[in-house]
Design a protein around this motif. Structure first.
Motif, PDB file in Angstrom:
ATOM      1  N   ALA A 127     -70.980  -8.473  10.809  1.00  0.00           N
ATOM      2  CA  ALA A 127     -71.850  -9.568  11.242  1.00  0.00           C
ATOM      3  C   ALA A 127     -72.831  -9.913  10.124  1.00  0.00           C
ATOM      4  CB  ALA A 127     -72.610  -9.173  12.507  1.00  0.00           C
ATOM      5  N   ARG A 140     -68.285 -16.273  14.936  1.00  0.00           N
ATOM      6  CA  ARG A 140     -68.520 -14.903  15.398  1.00  0.00           C
ATOM      7  C   ARG A 140     -68.054 -14.717  16.839  1.00  0.00           C
ATOM      8  NH1 ARG A 140     -74.596 -12.884  14.910  1.00  0.00           N
ATOM      9  NH2 ARG A 140     -73.998 -12.951  12.703  1.00  0.00           N
ATOM     10  N   SER A 142     -68.651 -13.190  20.258  1.00  0.00           N
ATOM     11  CA  SER A 142     -69.852 -12.712  20.947  1.00  0.00           C
ATOM     12  C   SER A 142     -69.848 -13.199  22.392  1.00  0.00           C
ATOM     13  CB  SER A 142     -71.106 -13.227  20.229  1.00  0.00           C
ATOM     14  OG  SER A 142     -72.279 -12.858  20.915  1.00  0.00           O
ATOM     15  N   GLU A 143     -70.335 -12.354  23.276  1.00  0.00           N
ATOM     16  CA  GLU A 143     -70.532 -12.777  24.664  1.00  0.00           C
ATOM     17  C   GLU A 143     -71.830 -13.563  24.796  1.00  0.00           C
ATOM     18  OE1 GLU A 143     -68.471 -12.515  27.106  1.00  0.00           O
ATOM     19  OE2 GLU A 143     -66.973 -11.255  26.079  1.00  0.00           O
ATOM     20  N   PRO A 145     -74.712 -14.944  21.884  1.00  0.00           N
ATOM     21  CA  PRO A 145     -75.254 -14.942  20.519  1.00  0.00           C
ATOM     22  C   PRO A 145     -76.758 -14.741  20.497  1.00  0.00           C
ATOM     23  CG  PRO A 145     -74.695 -17.164  21.225  1.00  0.00           C
ATOM     24  CD  PRO A 145     -74.183 -16.241  22.287  1.00  0.00           C
TER      25      PRO A 145
END
Length: 282
Positions: A127, A140, A142-143, A145
């Motif tokens: 990341a 990215r 991600s659930e 951000p």
């Protein structure tokens, strides 16, 4: 800002030469300028030891203060860039590893439309830190951000099990999943696909492990065994066969994000708009 170059025991000479090269001066000039700086400050920044140079307490304090100053300067420059209404210059992008998401055809089309923008691409599962201006845009998984970032959900990358036609032809005629040789993607954090194998295959035979998705894809295509990869990538390889009736093993929400200080940058908004219109995952 890295640790001062005249620091590091036995490798002092090498660091001194490197600092001189970066400043485009001789290493003796570097030492002379440090001495001048110490005279102006009225304080010693380095102690000369047999093994090289070492920071004094005053030098350590100056180094720590300098780090925070540099971060503030980077943020100010980024904010200033964010208000430039131009579609030219450099755009730094962090994307997932090749083998998960191949968006180079879109990069090519973007470059045709915007030839004055130079793309710098970093393919990694690490990341990158937008807050510290390491990159301008990240793609990215991600659930949720981070709050300091702005952007949009592009779609969901779906992971399924695949094998090459060549590999499947070598298996017994009435083979089952128990006969499969498995290719495992090793990641520092738990990977849902790997957990699926443990939960659904009795005594799975792992024959190949790698921390890099491009190697997983190459291993599957080479007929080493069965493995998981994104359906987006698999669709580009006609030699692959989808297994387990196309069951979706795992899903990964993909976000396209930038720092809020760059939300007015014409380069950033132009790229993000283009990708949102042209990258289709679902």
């Amino acid at each position: 800002m890295g640790k001062p170059s005249l620091f590091s025991g036995r490798s002092t000479s090498r660091h001194r030469i490197r600092a001189a090269r970066e400043l485009n001066v001789s290493h003796s000039t570097v030492l002379r300028r440090i001495e001048q700086f110490e005279t102006i400050l009225g304080s010693k920044l380095f102690k000369k030891l047999q093994r090289g140079y070492e920071l004094t307490a005053a030098g350590e304090q100056l180094y720590e203060n300098g780090q925070s100053i540099e971060i503030n300067i980077d943020q100010l420059l980024s904010q200033a860039e964010g208000h430039h209404d131009v579609t030219q210059g450099k755009l730094r992008i962090s994307q997932p590893e090749i083998g998960i998401l191949n968006i180079y055809p879109l990069y090519a089309e973007f470059k045709r439309q915007h030839p004055d923008i130079t793309l710098e691409i970093q393919s990694t599962m690490a990341a990158h830190n937008l807050a510290q201006q390491e990159v301008d845009i990240v793609l990215r998984f991600s659930e949720q951000p981070p709050e300091l970032l702005v952007g949009r959900l592009i779609g969901t990358v779906k992971a399924k099990a695949y094998a090459s036609k060549h590999y499947l032809k070598q298996l017994p005629k009435n083979h089952t999943s128990k006969d499969y040789d498995w290719i495992q993607w090793q990641r520092p954090k738990s990977v849902p696909a790997s957990n699926w194998v443990k939960d659904n295959i009795l005594n799975p035979r792992i024959v190949f492990r790698t921390p890099h998705m491009p190697d997983v894809v190459s291993a599957i295509l080479s007929g080493i065994g069965v493995g998981f990869m994104s359906s987006h990538e698999a669709a580009q390889h006609k030699s692959l066969v989808e297994l387990f009736d196309g069951e979706i093993i795992a899903t990964y929400p993909l976000w396209m994000l930038t720092h809020r200080d760059l939300r007015n940058s014409e380069r950033v908004t132009t790229f993000m708009r283009f990708m949102a219109e042209n990258l289709h995952l679902d």
